[in-house]
Design a protein around this motif. Structure first.
Motif, PDB file in Angstrom:
ATOM      1  N   PRO A  31       0.788  -1.250   0.000  1.00 58.42           N
ATOM      2  CA  PRO A  31       0.000   0.000   0.000  1.00 58.42           C
ATOM      3  C   PRO A  31       0.812   1.288   0.000  1.00 58.42           C
ATOM      4  O   PRO A  31       0.436   2.255  -0.660  1.00 58.42           O
ATOM      5  N   THR A  32       1.915   1.381   0.761  1.00 56.69           N
ATOM      6  CA  THR A  32       2.596   2.675   0.932  1.00 56.69           C
ATOM      7  C   THR A  32       4.083   2.585   0.580  1.00 56.69           C
ATOM      8  O   THR A  32       4.653   1.490   0.492  1.00 56.69           O
ATOM      9  N   GLN A  56       6.237   0.987   3.292  1.00 57.63           N
ATOM     10  CA  GLN A  56       6.103  -0.469   3.304  1.00 57.63           C
ATOM     11  C   GLN A  56       6.943  -1.124   2.191  1.00 57.63           C
ATOM     12  O   GLN A  56       7.280  -2.291   2.282  1.00 57.63           O
ATOM     13  N   THR A  73       4.359   0.398  -4.858  1.00 54.60           N
ATOM     14  CA  THR A  73       3.001   0.629  -4.353  1.00 54.60           C
ATOM     15  C   THR A  73       1.995   0.367  -5.480  1.00 54.60           C
ATOM     16  O   THR A  73       2.380   0.229  -6.650  1.00 54.60           O
TER      17      THR A  73
END
Length: 724
Positions: free
Chosen positions: A286-287, A290, A342
């Motif tokens: 997601p980010t 991450q 992402t």
């Protein structure tokens, strides 16, 4: 009045040529476009179907099926209604009587401009297909500079044509496939549209090399059970580790395409087994933070290979691509390639500038990928203004489409992307053309380096300039970017033209003086008439042609003085008694060349020989070839050296030395002590006791040469020195 002026109902165009495709298109559009815009696209289909009525493709299908398919490809990318209308009508201006004014009235000026931008130039006449294609491409790029959607339509058009290429003749298939691989697939990559790029490459490879494509595809499909099990094991271990770290992710294994395998085999000289023996995975999280967390997770399972990690998130590629790339040492001894990005980066990687397409009138700015694409196109347009021809422009674009890039920092911290193997001079031109034209050296990571130094990603580069510095022909040998190459060529062409005009002026003056006249005494009307007869727009063009050997100065002089009626036959010499020489100052290098057979230098007795296309070639008066040239007196040009002649001139020395270690270094040091450059060294003869070497060096004049020869003769290992 045009037959297209009245709105046509669907019923008016006969049976619907492709009802299923249009319904499928409308269904897809209704997912993201308002109903009024979907109706607008339907209206474009009605107008297009009417315009193309009766036309068929090579496959026998109704022609309108092709534009509808092109619009379908763009609908998958979720493009706006104007782009889709233009896609459906993209061949109408070229292949049907539908006028542009009708498209403007029915839709908008923007749709008409998009259609016009994609339209090829088949109605104009060119020398050959290659020039026509190059000029068509140039026009498309100009339209693309105004609106990037032009290239999106063209790529979708090319993709559908490649999907239906089987109906074409074999020669046409190969030509279109080669053009696709050389131009359109790299453009798709440059714009970040990797999904379209991959399909264009695969279809192009299959059409150009069908047997090679078949062999590689079969090998990919028939992977051994052991490899499939290994792939599943690695994927399971990664998924388990990412779950333990609490990372929500989408993990997929990546299969290399036949084209990527083929190019890797060629570039790295590897066998098919070596290339296939690489596992590839993509992790989507997601980010951004991450992404780095996932990188640490996979590094904790398998060790990374040194120097194979690339962070394209911190420093994105020029096309907007962002991802972390790492290569791991897998459990079966084979490399494991991992990409981490992402969801947003994944969308941009697949769709490039088409991702998050923002329609201009909505008032919002475009994506970063679109901004980079606009900058790239703007640079191309700067280059096309100085390109000599459409073919030269097309070659420059091919250079710029080179996929591998280096990322460099300016002293202020800005990032510039340049092609692989770019030099400090390429960087200088990337900053600004004037910076490149006056560059003398560079500081790379604060260390002084020459302009030909190749750069690596991550380096900081500062260009050192001097007002007196100018480009030289040798610069073309070590620049790789199209902007640098075009700027240098433009400067040299302008310089060469100015030198040619000056030398041609002097040659014509000498020929006129032999006829007891001068340019000032020839009437303007006579000169204008002469230029018209010889088809020159300006006197400068005629003077340049004289210097380049394409016109004989004596004949032009007679035309100016006596007129056409008394023009002598080719071969007529200058009147006897003319002895004035043209003086060489050293500034005529663009149009004067110095013969390699005798290497004249200032101080030598010389003469010039006018060679068509080459201009004046300067020889020593005692050159063995001069006797043959004197049989053509109309081409012989009396010449001498100006007192203030400048520059370095090449000369060859034959040096006889003792055959023992270190001799070459001693001779080279002696040449260097006299501040002379060594261009080349070659061994001519060699035996047990004596070696004969030939040095090509640069000197200013005969006196300078004599000093070099004295220094060499003083060496105890030298038996003799002779000028060749």
């Amino acid at each position: 009045m045009s037959s297209f002026t009245k709105p046509q109902k669907v019923a008016d165009i006969g049976p619907d040529p492709c009802p299923d495709a249009v319904l499928a298109l409308e269904k897809r559009l209704s997912d993201y476009l308002p109903p009024d815009q979907v109706r607008q696209v339907r209206r474009a289909y009605e107008v297009g179907a009417r315009a193309h009525e009766g036309q068929t493709r090579k496959s026998g299908e109704a022609y309108i099926t092709h534009p509808v398919a092109v619009a379908g490809i763009l609908a998958e990318l979720r493009l706006d209604a104007e782009t889709l209308c233009a896609a459906i009508l993209h061949d109408a201006l070229e292949d049907t009587p539908l006028p542009r004014s009708e498209i403007e009235r029915e839709f908008s000026v923007t749709v008409a401009e998009l259609v016009d931008g994609v339209t090829k130039l088949d109605k104009l006449h060119f020398r050959d297909r290659q020039e026509a294609a190059a000029e068509s491409f140039r026009k498309m790029m100009l339209a693309m500079a105004r609106d990037l959607r032009v290239i999106l339509i063209k790529l979708a058009d090319r993709l559908h044509n490649m999907r239906t290429l089987d109906s074409m003749a074999a020669e046409s298939r190969r030509r279109i496939a080669r053009e696709t691989l050389e131009i359109y697939a790299p453009i798709a990559q440059r714009l970040g549209m990797n999904k379209i790029k991959a399909e264009l490459q695969d279809l192009g490879f299959r059409a150009l090399h069908p047997m090679r494509h078949r062999v590689i595809s079969r090998r990919i499909a028939a992977q051994p059970v052991m490899r499939r099990e290994a792939l599943a094991t690695i994927e399971a271990q990664m998924a388990q580790r990412l779950a333990q770290e609490g990372l929500r992710n989408h993990l997929v294994s990546r299969v290399k395409s036949p084209w990527s395998i083929y190019t890797k085999m060629k570039q790295e000289n590897k066998s098919l087994e070596q290339v296939l023996d690489v596992f590839g995975f993509r992790i989507v999280v997601p980010t951004v933070m991450q992404c780095y967390h996932a990188l640490g997770a996979v590094h904790s399972i398998y060790k990374p290979l040194d120097a194979r990690f690339r962070d394209f998130i911190a420093i994105p590629k020029a096309n907007g691509y962002q991802s972390l790339h790492t290569v791991l040492f897998g459990p079966y001894g084979a490399p494991v390639e991992v990409q981490i990005r992402t969801e947003d980066m994944d969308l941009v990687a697949e769709r490039g500038i088409a991702a998050h397409w923002v329609y201009k009138s909505a008032g919002a700015g475009g994506s970063a990928a679109q901004a980079r694409a606009q900058d790239w196109v703007r640079n191309l347009m700067d280059a096309q203004q100085t390109a000599g021809s459409s073919l030269e422009f097309l070659e420059n674009v091919k250079v710029d489409l080179f996929p591998d890039e280096v990322y460099l920092f300016t002293p202020k911290g800005d990032i510039l992307a340049l092609p692989r193997n770019a030099t400090a001079l390429d960087f200088a031109y990337a900053v600004h053309t004037d910076v490149g034209n006056h560059a003398v050296a560079a500081r790379v990571d604060k260390k002084l380096v020459p302009l030909r130094t190749k750069l690596s990603s991550g380096q900081s580069v500062e260009v050192i300039t001097a007002p007196s510095a100018t480009p030289g022909p040798q610069w073309l040998e070590f620049v790789v970017s199209s902007k640098a190459r075009t700027a240098i060529r433009h400067f040299l062409k302008r310089l060469e033209h100015e030198d040619a005009v000056d030398l041609g002026h002097r040659m014509l003056d000498r020929a006129l003086e032999a006829l007891e006249s001068s340019l000032d005494r020839v009437s303007a009307e006579r000169i204008e008439q002469l230029l018209a007869d010889l088809r020159y727009r300006r006197l400068e063009e005629l003077l340049a042609d004289i210097a380049l050997g394409n016109r004989m100065p004596a004949q032009v002089a007679r035309l100016m003085v006596h007129g056409q009626d008394v023009l002598p036959l080719d071969g007529a010499a200058l009147p006897a008694g003319t002895s004035e020489r043209i003086m060489i100052t050293g500034s005529e290098r663009g149009v004067l060349s110095f013969a390699a057979c005798c290497h004249p230098i200032p101080g030598d007795e010389i003469m010039g020989y006018l060679s068509a296309g080459k201009g004046v070639v300067v020889h020593r008066a005692d050159c063995p070839n001069v006797a043959e040239y004197r049989k053509f007196p109309e081409r012989c040009v009396p010449m001498a050296w100006d007192r203030s002649v400048e520059g370095d001139y090449r000369v060859a020395l034959r040096i006889e030395v003792e055959n023992k270690p270190g001799v070459l270094a001693q001779v080279a040091a002696a040449v260097a002590e006299s501040n002379s450059n060594i261009d080349a060294v070659e061994y001519r003869e060699r035996d047990v006791a004596v070696s004969v070497m030939e040095f090509a060096i640069e000197v200013r004049n005969r006196k300078y040469l004599a000093d070099v020869i004295r220094r060499i003769r003083r060496l105890g290992v030298v038996h003799g020195v002779q000028r060749v």
